[in-house]
Motif scaffolding. Structure first.
Motif, PDB file in Angstrom:
ATOM      1  N   MET A 100      -9.488  12.062 -10.257  1.00 48.67           N
ATOM      2  CA  MET A 100      -9.061  11.177  -8.913  1.00 48.67           C
ATOM      3  C   MET A 100      -9.331  11.467  -8.317  1.00 48.67           C
ATOM      4  O   MET A 100      -9.111  12.309  -7.137  1.00 48.67           O
ATOM      5  N   ASN A 101      -9.969  10.729  -7.554  1.00 49.35           N
ATOM      6  CA  ASN A 101     -11.238  10.742  -5.979  1.00 49.35           C
ATOM      7  C   ASN A 101      -9.938  10.862  -4.975  1.00 49.35           C
ATOM      8  O   ASN A 101      -8.638   9.885  -4.962  1.00 49.35           O
ATOM      9  N   ASN A 102     -10.199  11.141  -3.800  1.00 47.89           N
ATOM     10  CA  ASN A 102      -9.223  11.216  -2.617  1.00 47.89           C
ATOM     11  C   ASN A 102      -9.225   9.435  -2.571  1.00 47.89           C
ATOM     12  O   ASN A 102     -10.200   9.200  -2.037  1.00 47.89           O
ATOM     13  N   LYS A 103      -7.974   8.654  -2.505  1.00 41.63           N
ATOM     14  CA  LYS A 103      -8.202   7.283  -1.909  1.00 41.63           C
ATOM     15  C   LYS A 103      -6.837   7.554  -1.056  1.00 41.63           C
ATOM     16  O   LYS A 103      -5.676   7.735  -0.919  1.00 41.63           O
ATOM     17  N   GLU A 104      -6.623   6.194   0.272  1.00 39.33           N
ATOM     18  CA  GLU A 104      -5.733   5.657   0.716  1.00 39.33           C
ATOM     19  C   GLU A 104      -5.540   4.792   0.925  1.00 39.33           C
ATOM     20  O   GLU A 104      -6.351   4.057   0.856  1.00 39.33           O
ATOM     21  N   PHE A 105      -4.318   4.241   0.983  1.00 36.95           N
ATOM     22  CA  PHE A 105      -4.049   2.707   0.780  1.00 36.95           C
ATOM     23  C   PHE A 105      -2.849   2.728   1.273  1.00 36.95           C
ATOM     24  O   PHE A 105      -1.458   2.865   1.827  1.00 36.95           O
ATOM     25  N   ARG A 106      -2.902   1.485   1.854  1.00 36.49           N
ATOM     26  CA  ARG A 106      -2.522   1.113   3.370  1.00 36.49           C
ATOM     27  C   ARG A 106      -1.774  -0.585   3.242  1.00 36.49           C
ATOM     28  O   ARG A 106      -2.679  -1.427   3.342  1.00 36.49           O
ATOM     29  N   PHE A 107      -0.420  -0.605   3.707  1.00 35.77           N
ATOM     30  CA  PHE A 107      -0.085  -2.348   2.989  1.00 35.77           C
ATOM     31  C   PHE A 107       1.331  -2.336   4.248  1.00 35.77           C
ATOM     32  O   PHE A 107       2.761  -1.323   4.244  1.00 35.77           O
ATOM     33  N   GLN A 108       2.006  -3.442   4.142  1.00 36.72           N
ATOM     34  CA  GLN A 108       3.179  -3.905   5.156  1.00 36.72           C
ATOM     35  C   GLN A 108       3.679  -3.352   4.473  1.00 36.72           C
ATOM     36  O   GLN A 108       3.904  -4.550   3.375  1.00 36.72           O
ATOM     37  N   LYS A 158       7.215  -1.539   9.533  1.00 30.99           N
ATOM     38  CA  LYS A 158       6.810  -1.965   8.467  1.00 30.99           C
ATOM     39  C   LYS A 158       5.620  -0.879   7.353  1.00 30.99           C
ATOM     40  O   LYS A 158       5.615  -1.401   6.357  1.00 30.99           O
ATOM     41  N   GLU A 159       4.566  -0.642   8.088  1.00 34.93           N
ATOM     42  CA  GLU A 159       3.211   0.350   7.177  1.00 34.93           C
ATOM     43  C   GLU A 159       3.781   1.240   5.921  1.00 34.93           C
ATOM     44  O   GLU A 159       4.026   2.796   6.922  1.00 34.93           O
ATOM     45  N   TRP A 160       3.244   1.122   5.147  1.00 35.44           N
ATOM     46  CA  TRP A 160       3.348   2.430   4.180  1.00 35.44           C
ATOM     47  C   TRP A 160       1.578   2.619   4.005  1.00 35.44           C
ATOM     48  O   TRP A 160       0.872   1.887   4.390  1.00 35.44           O
ATOM     49  N   ILE A 161       1.481   4.170   4.045  1.00 29.75           N
ATOM     50  CA  ILE A 161       0.444   4.759   3.668  1.00 29.75           C
ATOM     51  C   ILE A 161       0.236   5.805   2.798  1.00 29.75           C
ATOM     52  O   ILE A 161       1.253   6.725   2.907  1.00 29.75           O
ATOM     53  N   ILE A 162      -0.491   5.507   1.383  1.00 28.90           N
ATOM     54  CA  ILE A 162      -0.666   6.159   0.136  1.00 28.90           C
ATOM     55  C   ILE A 162      -1.789   7.079  -0.041  1.00 28.90           C
ATOM     56  O   ILE A 162      -2.683   6.236   0.242  1.00 28.90           O
ATOM     57  N   ASN A 163      -1.353   8.412   0.349  1.00 32.10           N
ATOM     58  CA  ASN A 163      -2.753   9.262  -0.683  1.00 32.10           C
ATOM     59  C   ASN A 163      -2.889   9.916  -1.609  1.00 32.10           C
ATOM     60  O   ASN A 163      -1.449  10.707  -2.531  1.00 32.10           O
ATOM     61  N   ILE A 164      -3.715   9.723  -2.337  1.00 34.81           N
ATOM     62  CA  ILE A 164      -3.813  10.269  -3.752  1.00 34.81           C
ATOM     63  C   ILE A 164      -4.576  10.743  -3.988  1.00 34.81           C
ATOM     64  O   ILE A 164      -5.936  10.507  -3.892  1.00 34.81           O
ATOM     65  N   LYS A 190       3.779   7.677   3.371  1.00 40.44           N
ATOM     66  CA  LYS A 190       4.282   7.980   4.645  1.00 40.44           C
ATOM     67  C   LYS A 190       5.191   6.283   5.108  1.00 40.44           C
ATOM     68  O   LYS A 190       4.225   5.206   4.755  1.00 40.44           O
ATOM     69  N   PHE A 191       6.190   6.123   4.792  1.00 41.81           N
ATOM     70  CA  PHE A 191       6.957   5.369   5.623  1.00 41.81           C
ATOM     71  C   PHE A 191       7.851   5.768   7.032  1.00 41.81           C
ATOM     72  O   PHE A 191       8.955   6.798   6.578  1.00 41.81           O
ATOM     73  N   ARG A 192       7.541   5.159   8.477  1.00 43.17           N
ATOM     74  CA  ARG A 192       8.393   4.865   9.563  1.00 43.17           C
ATOM     75  C   ARG A 192       8.372   6.481   8.949  1.00 43.17           C
ATOM     76  O   ARG A 192       9.379   7.462   9.674  1.00 43.17           O
ATOM     77  N   GLY A 193       7.587   7.510   9.716  1.00 46.32           N
ATOM     78  CA  GLY A 193       7.665   9.165   9.900  1.00 46.32           C
ATOM     79  C   GLY A 193       8.241   9.911   9.323  1.00 46.32           C
ATOM     80  O   GLY A 193       8.169  11.031   9.541  1.00 46.32           O
ATOM     81  N   ALA A 222      -3.418  -2.587  -6.487  1.00 43.03           N
ATOM     82  CA  ALA A 222      -4.329  -2.204  -6.695  1.00 43.03           C
ATOM     83  C   ALA A 222      -4.376  -0.742  -5.949  1.00 43.03           C
ATOM     84  O   ALA A 222      -4.893   0.659  -7.027  1.00 43.03           O
ATOM     85  N   PHE A 223      -3.504   0.272  -5.917  1.00 45.66           N
ATOM     86  CA  PHE A 223      -3.054   1.206  -5.852  1.00 45.66           C
ATOM     87  C   PHE A 223      -1.783   1.663  -7.327  1.00 45.66           C
ATOM     88  O   PHE A 223      -2.320   2.639  -7.887  1.00 45.66           O
ATOM     89  N   VAL A 224      -1.611   0.844  -7.720  1.00 45.17           N
ATOM     90  CA  VAL A 224      -0.952   1.218  -9.159  1.00 45.17           C
ATOM     91  C   VAL A 224      -2.234   0.930 -10.261  1.00 45.17           C
ATOM     92  O   VAL A 224      -2.017   1.544 -11.485  1.00 45.17           O
ATOM     93  N   GLN A 225      -2.957   0.137 -10.174  1.00 43.54           N
ATOM     94  CA  GLN A 225      -3.860  -0.382 -10.699  1.00 43.54           C
ATOM     95  C   GLN A 225      -4.552   0.993 -10.530  1.00 43.54           C
ATOM     96  O   GLN A 225      -5.843   1.775 -11.694  1.00 43.54           O
ATOM     97  N   TYR A 226      -4.887   1.628  -9.424  1.00 44.27           N
ATOM     98  CA  TYR A 226      -6.114   3.420  -9.154  1.00 44.27           C
ATOM     99  C   TYR A 226      -4.917   4.250  -9.957  1.00 44.27           C
ATOM    100  O   TYR A 226      -5.919   5.046 -11.006  1.00 44.27           O
ATOM    101  N   LEU A 227      -3.636   4.610  -9.895  1.00 41.65           N
ATOM    102  CA  LEU A 227      -2.911   5.088 -11.231  1.00 41.65           C
ATOM    103  C   LEU A 227      -2.415   4.746 -12.105  1.00 41.65           C
ATOM    104  O   LEU A 227      -2.634   5.741 -12.871  1.00 41.65           O
ATOM    105  N   LYS A 228      -3.073   3.419 -12.830  1.00 44.06           N
ATOM    106  CA  LYS A 228      -3.500   3.876 -14.362  1.00 44.06           C
ATOM    107  C   LYS A 228      -3.528   4.026 -15.317  1.00 44.06           C
ATOM    108  O   LYS A 228      -3.081   5.013 -16.279  1.00 44.06           O
ATOM    109  N   PRO A 229      -5.463   5.166 -14.739  1.00 42.96           N
ATOM    110  CA  PRO A 229      -5.224   5.961 -16.553  1.00 42.96           C
ATOM    111  C   PRO A 229      -4.847   7.137 -16.466  1.00 42.96           C
ATOM    112  O   PRO A 229      -4.326   7.354 -17.062  1.00 42.96           O
ATOM    113  N   TYR A 230      -4.155   7.705 -15.468  1.00 43.91           N
ATOM    114  CA  TYR A 230      -3.392   8.785 -15.283  1.00 43.91           C
ATOM    115  C   TYR A 230      -1.760   8.169 -15.708  1.00 43.91           C
ATOM    116  O   TYR A 230      -1.267   8.920 -16.843  1.00 43.91           O
ATOM    117  N   ILE A 231      -1.329   7.165 -15.975  1.00 39.32           N
ATOM    118  CA  ILE A 231       0.012   7.304 -16.168  1.00 39.32           C
ATOM    119  C   ILE A 231      -0.190   6.739 -17.623  1.00 39.32           C
ATOM    120  O   ILE A 231       0.227   7.179 -18.939  1.00 39.32           O
TER     121      ILE A 231
END
Length: 227
Positions: free
Chosen positions: A1-9, A76-82, A90-93, A149-158
């Motif tokens: 998987m390539n490095n990818k970032e997801f952000r959501f509240q 309230k922002e989640w930042i996920i890098n994979i 990352k959430f609330r520091g 979208a994050f879960v879908q991106y992770l789905k091949p690994y799952i």
């Protein structure tokens, strides 16, 4: 998987629990206030009518209060890098740096307008809550889409490294994208009594408990206000 970032509240489970606990006292005050007021103003009225009115009013006001409390949560922002080896959340520091091979269980549950994503390792459990319903006013639809979208991106690994747990008690397993509980292949899948039940058995079980609670509550309230 390539490095990818997801952000959501959204929220984490701990913050969600704090908000729920903050609702208990005002909800009880509203409910008892309506029951007591109806007893004073209408002493001959059937107990069921103020009970139904009180329950409906309490739920409505609680939804409004919850919305205001959620607005007070500043971060309230989640930042996920994979990437192909690591997952950083990352959430609330607070940073959770996880090696993908350390993940034991992934739970992607929820309903329309609500997502409960849990990632469990040997030493840590991260619980992500995203929703735009009345009882979960944490996010917007775009945030739900981003989590999906994050879960879908992770789905091949799952699919490659995990087995899916068979949930017999779920009526609509495809109600959200990639709904399911996934257990790493090296671990044995364990089923609780609830997991082994069929949907109708779960409904009967829950209704039975609710009926018992309601009977107990009605008897106590009737004794206090209408004895």
């Amino acid at each position: 998987m390539n490095n990818k970032e997801f952000r959501f509240q959204g929220l984490d489970a701990k913050t969600e629990l704090k908000l729920a606990l903050m609702l208990i006292f005002p909800s009880l005050m509203i409910m008892f206030g309506i029951l007591y007021g109806s007893h004073i103003l209408f002493p001959k009225i059937s107990f069921l009518m103020p009970l139904l009115f009180g329950a409906t009013t309490t739920v409505g006001i609680s939804i409004i209060i919850l919305k205001q409390l959620t607005n007070l949560v500043r971060e309230k922002e989640w930042i996920i890098n994979i990437d192909d080896k690591f997952l950083n959340l990352k959430f609330r520091g607070i940073n959770h740096h996880i090696q993908l091979s350390d993940i034991k269980i992934i739970k992607n549950l929820g309903n329309i307008g609500l997502r409960y994503l849990t990632i469990k390792t040997k030493n840590n459990v991260i619980k992500i809550r995203v929703g735009n319903t009345g009882l979960a006013p944490f996010s917007k639809q775009k945030d739900i889409d981003e989590l999906d979208a994050f879960v879908q991106y992770l789905k091949p690994y799952i699919d490659k490294h995990f087995n899916e747990k068979v949930l017999k008690n779920i009526v609509q397993p495809n109600i959200i994208p990639n709904f399911g509980v996934y257990v790493v292949k090296e671990e044995k899948i364990k089923y609780s009594i609830i997991n082994r039940m069929k949907p109708w058995q779960v409904v009967v079980f829950i209704l039975g408990i609710l009926v018992l609670i309601m009977i107990l509550f009605v008897n106590i309230m009737e004794y206090i206000f209408f004895k």
